[in-house]
Design an enzyme around this catalytic site. Sequence first.
Site, mmCIF file in Angstrom:
data_model
loop_
_atom_site.group_PDB
_atom_site.id
_atom_site.type_symbol
_atom_site.label_atom_id
_atom_site.label_comp_id
_atom_site.label_asym_id
_atom_site.label_seq_id
_atom_site.Cartn_x
_atom_site.Cartn_y
_atom_site.Cartn_z
ATOM 1 N N HIS A 192 -54.820 9.051 -34.561
ATOM 2 C CA HIS A 192 -54.672 9.607 -33.160
ATOM 3 C C HIS A 192 -55.433 8.732 -31.809
ATOM 4 O O HIS A 192 -54.702 8.730 -31.073
ATOM 5 C CB HIS A 192 -55.157 11.069 -33.041
ATOM 6 C CG HIS A 192 -54.289 12.099 -33.677
ATOM 7 N ND1 HIS A 192 -53.137 12.504 -33.042
ATOM 8 C CD2 HIS A 192 -54.530 12.828 -35.001
ATOM 9 C CE1 HIS A 192 -52.590 13.604 -33.821
ATOM 10 N NE2 HIS A 192 -53.260 13.853 -34.729
ATOM 11 N N GLU B 249 -47.458 13.922 -34.196
ATOM 12 C CA GLU B 249 -47.871 14.114 -35.703
ATOM 13 C C GLU B 249 -46.828 12.879 -36.422
ATOM 14 O O GLU B 249 -47.322 12.232 -37.177
ATOM 15 C CB GLU B 249 -47.892 15.240 -36.325
ATOM 16 C CG GLU B 249 -49.046 16.101 -36.015
ATOM 17 C CD GLU B 249 -50.310 15.671 -36.213
ATOM 18 O OE1 GLU B 249 -50.421 14.950 -36.993
ATOM 19 O OE2 GLU B 249 -51.266 16.076 -35.677
ATOM 20 N N SER C 44 -51.725 7.224 -40.366
ATOM 21 C CA SER C 44 -52.750 7.177 -41.231
ATOM 22 C C SER C 44 -52.442 7.505 -42.448
ATOM 23 O O SER C 44 -53.305 7.600 -43.408
ATOM 24 C CB SER C 44 -53.538 8.577 -40.681
ATOM 25 O OG SER C 44 -52.718 9.735 -40.742
#
Length: 469
Positions: A307, A347, A366
Amino acid sequence: MQEVPRGFKMEELKIDKSKFKQQGQGKSDWGEELRQKMESYNASKTKSKEEPAPSTIIFSLDNTLKGLSQVVCILEKQNVALHHIESRSSLSDPEAKEFLAVLESDKASEARVMDTLELLKECVKSLEVVEGGENDTVWFPRTLEEMNPCLTRPLYSELEPSHPGAKDPEYQALRKMCWNIAHNYTIGTPIPVIEYTESQIKTFGAIYSKLKILYPTNACKEFNEIFPDLVKECNISEDHIPQMEDVSQFVKKRTGFVLRPVSALLSARDFLSALAFHVFPATQYLRHPSSPFYTPEPDLCHELLGHCALLANPEFAQFSQEIGLASLGAPDEYIEKLASVYWFTVEFGVCKESTGRKAYGAGLLSSVAEIQYFLTDEPKVKPFDTSTAITESYPVEGFQTTYFLAESFSDALQKIRAFAATIPRPFTVRYNPYTQSIEVLDSKEKLLKVAEQLNGELNRLMDGILKLK
């Protein structure tokens, strides 16, 4: 050579579709339990049309102790259940206290609730029904002081027995430390330091070492422009986990967003509300070393590597705040729709570039395995459109079956704004950066005041344009 934690398999970064079904896409017991918790929470917020909704009221008291005792006594005598109550300083009178209370009712007691409200008027300074009638207005925080309590109520407070860290005393101790920090933290104060263990540093290092190889060719250009600065200024490396305060200061310098530690997954409403205030709820704990490349709950690797670089991009920060502002005062069913939009953009969003599709969603950025999975032809890729995204189902754990491709951040932002305009609420809201508060624009006078401010900005813009000629 860097030591690899036990259980890690440092494979070559090659795309092998045969591995994907086993590499993170299979369900785990603790991931399934987390998914059920989320579904149970969402179900509890959805009432059938035949079932009367709870009545939410805001009342103020001069004498808090005596007045609150009288309120509780009335509710008890009327046999009306007090489902939830929280306090705050009065917005209009510093000497008084305000309370937000949710009164539960059933078909047989609707009339009793109305009688109860009449009785309450006699012992409180002011009383306002904000939800439970034909013109429902959902209460939402308007100041950072009101926002803080919303970020201390996660969807779960204990690890499930099947969580890989549930029987690890060292891991449990770190989670408890993070829990206490999040529960006691106040926005605007320095974020307490976490001393990570050697095992946790190795876990972080193993994940980071793989991801940094994938970023240059698979992350969007906005991410790759900022990530090297994030690494340098926050001292990110295979053998060092940066402190959240340092990362928060890095992001704040660029966009005004700050990180706020939270202990676990929040409800969609509480999480989205924070974005409206330029506050990003983030976890300080790491996933368990036995499960380094998969976790169904957000952790520091997800927040920091997924993020934070894009939160430092002004356009993306505005994009995130627009979603948060749209959520304030929105009905529950629209919160679910906004949560879906957030899921498929912030996301797991992907965007077009001249060299192909690139990832900008934190869930992709991620995850080593999911970035590689996205490069295959297995998942569906649809053009980003809010009307489609809000109806698309998605797995909480495992790889996504569908990704939405945005033409650009700007294009996605315009579509978010168009969707926000369809949310049924009798007002609009604006974030005031000077007071760090939310202004409700529900009168002609307030709108004229904003128009005057915008006119001043427009004059400065025109002056700048003229000086360039």
